[in-house]
Design an enzyme around this catalytic site. Structure first.
Site, short mmCIF file in Angstrom:
data_model
loop_
_atom_site.label_atom_id
_atom_site.label_comp_id
_atom_site.label_asym_id
_atom_site.label_seq_id
_atom_site.Cartn_x
_atom_site.Cartn_y
_atom_site.Cartn_z
N ARG A 108 35.61 41.87 24.79
CA ARG A 108 36.40 41.37 25.93
C ARG A 108 37.84 41.79 25.72
O ARG A 108 38.42 41.52 24.66
CB ARG A 108 36.32 39.85 26.03
CG ARG A 108 37.46 39.33 26.92
CD ARG A 108 37.35 37.90 27.32
NE ARG A 108 36.27 37.70 28.26
CZ ARG A 108 36.24 36.68 29.12
NH1 ARG A 108 37.21 35.81 29.14
NH2 ARG A 108 35.23 36.54 29.93
N HIS A 135 33.45 43.02 35.07
CA HIS A 135 32.89 41.87 34.34
C HIS A 135 31.39 41.80 34.64
O HIS A 135 30.91 40.89 35.33
CB HIS A 135 33.60 40.59 34.80
CG HIS A 135 33.39 39.41 33.91
ND1 HIS A 135 32.72 39.47 32.69
CD2 HIS A 135 33.76 38.10 34.05
CE1 HIS A 135 32.69 38.27 32.15
NE2 HIS A 135 33.31 37.42 32.94
N GLN A 138 28.95 38.65 34.03
CA GLN A 138 29.15 37.54 34.97
C GLN A 138 28.31 37.74 36.22
O GLN A 138 27.70 36.81 36.74
CB GLN A 138 30.63 37.43 35.34
CG GLN A 138 30.94 36.38 36.39
CD GLN A 138 30.74 34.94 35.90
OE1 GLN A 138 31.24 34.60 34.83
NE2 GLN A 138 30.04 34.12 36.67
N ASP A 230 37.76 33.76 42.99
CA ASP A 230 38.16 33.87 41.58
C ASP A 230 39.65 33.55 41.52
O ASP A 230 40.32 33.47 42.57
CB ASP A 230 37.87 35.31 41.10
CG ASP A 230 38.20 35.53 39.62
OD1 ASP A 230 38.36 34.53 38.89
OD2 ASP A 230 38.29 36.70 39.20
N CYS A 271 33.43 32.28 39.28
CA CYS A 271 33.05 32.62 37.90
C CYS A 271 33.64 31.63 36.89
O CYS A 271 33.14 31.53 35.78
CB CYS A 271 33.49 34.03 37.58
SG CYS A 271 35.26 34.31 37.86
N ARG A 299 25.20 32.04 32.64
CA ARG A 299 25.82 33.07 31.78
C ARG A 299 25.00 33.21 30.50
O ARG A 299 24.77 34.30 30.01
CB ARG A 299 27.25 32.69 31.41
CG ARG A 299 28.25 32.59 32.53
CD ARG A 299 28.47 33.90 33.24
NE ARG A 299 28.74 35.02 32.36
CZ ARG A 299 29.91 35.24 31.72
NH1 ARG A 299 30.93 34.42 31.89
NH2 ARG A 299 30.07 36.29 30.93
#
Ligand code: CP
Ligand code: NVA
Length: 312
Positions: A108, A135, A138, A230, A271, A299
């Site tokens: 990440r 991402h 996700q 988001d 998310c 997740r």
């Protein structure tokens, strides 16, 4: 054609076919059912996972760490201040060393190029746990959650509202196009996604028979099955906070916007982490249409599914 995901990385959903995503979702649903039924396996026994973090994380870190650990694997958390990653040692050399010691690497951080280099030089599967650009893990959880709610994905109307050029908007556009979900990115024009990506996604929509629409007109939420948002300020962009709030306040998901969909069963997704009162009101995220906690749980199941598909 049967999918063989063994040995593969996940850097961006653009590298996957519709059949690949279908396979990863099927494995994830199966693993979730097992977990809910308290079946304990030791799938990753004797395996090791390097977890590299340049940015903070709650869900992604915990999902990788618990999914790997509870199946007998040994995850090792390494923050940017713990190891030499491009600081005193090149990313290429770090990748080669990690590849000699670990069965897989998750990363990440900031640059998409970093996951690409890790993948090229390590010789082991690499999973993108978020970069500035994408991402992908996700989105696997998001698709799984939509499938749980609606039964199937094809033909659903999905609207991403907010910062239309961030990692989530980018990845959701690709995921929707692959799986036949009609996707709208609703954002102010200055935050529209990059044209190269839009072109690539348009090609995918032709194959799957779905649509992609980029607009700044809030009316676009009419007919939506899913409203997704988001944060307005992604990690690493903190200095843009003031201008984003000004720009995106008309795009806040509130009860009025949920009603505008005209569909009483439409759902709200995010998310997380969320800034309640900015991109979404407290009433919507805490209300009956919100599926954000299922999304967060998924997740773990989808990340476990991905690692099982690529490592076993
Ligand atoms: N959704 C998500 O990636 O959350 P974290 O930043 O907490 O990992
Ligand atoms: N766009 C957000 C996603 C967090 C999961 C960020 O990059 O901060």
């Amino acid at each position: 054609m049967a999918v063989n995901f063994k040995g593969r990385s996940l850097l961006t959903l653009l590298d996957l076919t519709r059949e690949d995503v279908r396979y990863l979702l099927d494995v994830s649903h199966q693993l979730k059912a097992e977990r809910v039924g308290f079946q304990v396996r030791r799938r990753f026994r004797g395996k090791t996972l390097a977890m590299l973090f340049e940015k903070r994380s709650t869900r992604t870190r915990c999902a990788f760490e618990t999914a790997f650990g509870e199946e007998g694997g040994h995850p090792v958390f390494l923050s940017a201040s713990d190891i030499q990653l491009g600081a005193k040692e090149s990313i290429e050399d770090t990748a080669r060393v990690l590849g000699r010691m670990f069965d897989a690497i998750m990363f990440r951080g900031f640059e998409q190029e970093t996951v690409e280099i890790l993948d090229e030089y390590s010789g082991v599967p690499v999973y993108n746990g978020l970069t500035d650009t994408f991402h992908p893990t996700q989105v696997l959880a998001d698709l799984m959650t939509m499938e749980e709610v609606f039964g199937s994905l094809e033909g659903l109307n999905f609207v991403f509202v907010g910062d239309g050029r961030n990692n989530m908007a980018n990845s959701l556009m690709v995921g929707c196009a692959l799986m036949g979900v009609n996707c709208t990115v609703l954002a102010p024009e200055s935050l529209y996604p990059e044209s190269d990506l839009v072109e690539a996604v348009e090609e995918l929509t032709e194959e799957s028979g779905s649509s992609l629409r980029i607009t700044s007109d809030i009316e676009a939420v009419v007919g939506a099955d899913v409203l997704y948002t988001d944060v307005w300020v992604s990690m690493g962009e903190e200095e843009k906070s003031g201008e984003r709030v000004k720009l995106l306040t008309p795009y806040r998901v509130d009860e009025r916007m949920m009603e505008m969909t005209g569909k009483p069963d439409s759902i709200f997704m995010h998310c997380l982490p969320a800034v309640k009162g900015n991109e979404v009101t407290f009433e919507v995220i805490e209300g009956p249409s919100s599926v954000v906690w299922d999304e967060a749980e998924n997740r773990k199941h989808t990340i476990k599914g991905l690692m099982a598909a690529s490592l076993l």
